[in-house]
Design a protein around this motif. Sequence first.
Motif, short mmCIF file in Angstrom:
data_model
loop_
_atom_site.label_atom_id
_atom_site.label_comp_id
_atom_site.label_asym_id
_atom_site.label_seq_id
_atom_site.Cartn_x
_atom_site.Cartn_y
_atom_site.Cartn_z
N PHE A 1 -4.53 13.52 -21.24
CA PHE A 1 -3.51 13.51 -21.96
C PHE A 1 -2.73 14.77 -21.74
O PHE A 1 -1.35 14.43 -21.27
CB PHE A 1 -3.71 13.25 -23.44
CG PHE A 1 -2.41 13.22 -24.28
CD1 PHE A 1 -1.79 11.90 -24.44
CD2 PHE A 1 -1.93 14.35 -24.85
CE1 PHE A 1 -0.72 11.78 -25.21
CE2 PHE A 1 -0.77 14.21 -25.48
CZ PHE A 1 0.13 13.04 -25.76
N TYR A 2 -3.03 15.84 -22.06
CA TYR A 2 -2.21 17.13 -21.97
C TYR A 2 -1.85 17.32 -20.36
O TYR A 2 -0.75 17.76 -20.14
CB TYR A 2 -2.94 18.23 -22.45
CG TYR A 2 -2.71 18.30 -23.98
CD1 TYR A 2 -1.72 19.17 -24.53
CD2 TYR A 2 -3.55 17.84 -24.77
CE1 TYR A 2 -1.45 19.07 -25.83
CE2 TYR A 2 -3.24 17.68 -26.25
CZ TYR A 2 -2.21 18.40 -26.81
OH TYR A 2 -1.85 18.49 -28.11
N GLU A 3 -2.76 17.03 -19.60
CA GLU A 3 -2.50 17.29 -17.93
C GLU A 3 -1.44 16.27 -17.70
O GLU A 3 -0.26 16.59 -17.04
CB GLU A 3 -3.66 17.35 -17.19
CG GLU A 3 -4.55 18.21 -17.47
CD GLU A 3 -5.84 18.14 -16.59
OE1 GLU A 3 -6.44 19.13 -16.23
OE2 GLU A 3 -6.31 16.98 -16.18
N PHE B 1 2.18 17.17 -19.69
CA PHE B 1 2.98 18.51 -19.22
C PHE B 1 2.74 18.84 -17.46
O PHE B 1 3.45 19.67 -17.27
CB PHE B 1 2.21 19.82 -20.30
CG PHE B 1 2.53 19.62 -21.48
CD1 PHE B 1 3.72 20.10 -21.88
CD2 PHE B 1 1.70 19.24 -22.61
CE1 PHE B 1 4.27 20.05 -23.22
CE2 PHE B 1 1.77 19.16 -23.83
CZ PHE B 1 3.24 19.53 -24.31
N GLY B 2 1.77 18.43 -17.03
CA GLY B 2 1.34 18.50 -15.60
C GLY B 2 0.92 19.71 -15.16
O GLY B 2 0.72 20.21 -14.14
N TYR B 3 0.31 20.46 -16.55
CA TYR B 3 -0.78 21.60 -16.18
C TYR B 3 -2.17 20.92 -15.50
O TYR B 3 -2.56 19.94 -15.80
CB TYR B 3 -0.91 22.34 -17.51
CG TYR B 3 0.35 22.68 -18.15
CD1 TYR B 3 1.32 23.41 -17.54
CD2 TYR B 3 0.42 22.50 -19.42
CE1 TYR B 3 2.41 23.92 -17.98
CE2 TYR B 3 1.55 23.13 -20.28
CZ TYR B 3 2.52 23.58 -19.50
OH TYR B 3 3.70 24.07 -20.14
N GLN B 4 -2.85 21.85 -15.01
CA GLN B 4 -4.12 21.59 -14.66
C GLN B 4 -4.74 22.64 -15.75
O GLN B 4 -4.62 23.61 -15.92
CB GLN B 4 -4.71 22.27 -13.35
CG GLN B 4 -5.10 21.49 -12.25
CD GLN B 4 -5.55 20.02 -12.37
OE1 GLN B 4 -4.59 18.96 -12.69
NE2 GLN B 4 -6.67 19.79 -12.80
N LEU B 5 -5.59 21.79 -16.53
CA LEU B 5 -6.59 22.73 -17.48
C LEU B 5 -7.83 22.92 -16.90
O LEU B 5 -8.40 22.17 -16.27
CB LEU B 5 -6.61 21.70 -18.88
CG LEU B 5 -5.53 21.99 -19.96
CD1 LEU B 5 -4.19 21.42 -19.25
CD2 LEU B 5 -5.85 21.46 -21.17
N THR B 6 -8.38 23.96 -17.28
CA THR B 6 -9.89 24.33 -16.64
C THR B 6 -10.87 24.39 -18.03
O THR B 6 -10.84 25.08 -19.08
CB THR B 6 -9.70 25.94 -16.51
OG1 THR B 6 -8.80 26.16 -15.62
CG2 THR B 6 -10.91 26.43 -15.84
N ARG B 7 -11.81 23.27 -17.83
CA ARG B 7 -12.62 23.07 -18.97
C ARG B 7 -13.88 23.88 -18.58
O ARG B 7 -14.57 24.48 -17.63
CB ARG B 7 -13.24 21.69 -18.65
CG ARG B 7 -13.93 21.09 -19.93
CD ARG B 7 -14.01 19.55 -19.96
NE ARG B 7 -14.81 19.07 -21.06
CZ ARG B 7 -15.03 17.69 -21.17
NH1 ARG B 7 -14.45 16.99 -20.53
NH2 ARG B 7 -15.96 17.42 -22.24
#
Length: 145
Positions: A43-45, A48-54
Amino acid sequence: MTACSSENKYKTISQSKQEATEMINPVFHFEIPVSDMSRAKDFYEGVFGYQLTRQEVDGYDMAFFPRADGAAGASGALAKGDAYKPSKDGAIIYFDVPDIDVVLRNAKQRGSKILYEKKDIGGAGFVAEFEDSEGNRVALSQVRS
């Protein structure tokens, strides 16, 4: 006679005010509670178009927003675990975005409800709020260009 004279008391207060004035953006880090990390990360990626690091931190599943050391603003993460409960109540985190309309459209395409339509707040720009995939209230801020 007290151990601290009134002169020292005022000097301490004055020093504290100066330190506070020199400080920029005192919020260092935020964590957004989630119930389903994969769903929330997607959802957030997408919004917002960000790449989140899990990664796992102290036994908690986390997905970190991009961070630029030395830049203004706080770092943050999505967080899943027994200490994290999604809610529209409590603190509201504002994301600074270049175009609120684009972000709201992305959120709606992913099933979000708009909680506070885009509003012009004068010289400060625009704000809006939506509900994320987990039920959290998320706010947006766009500086007037």
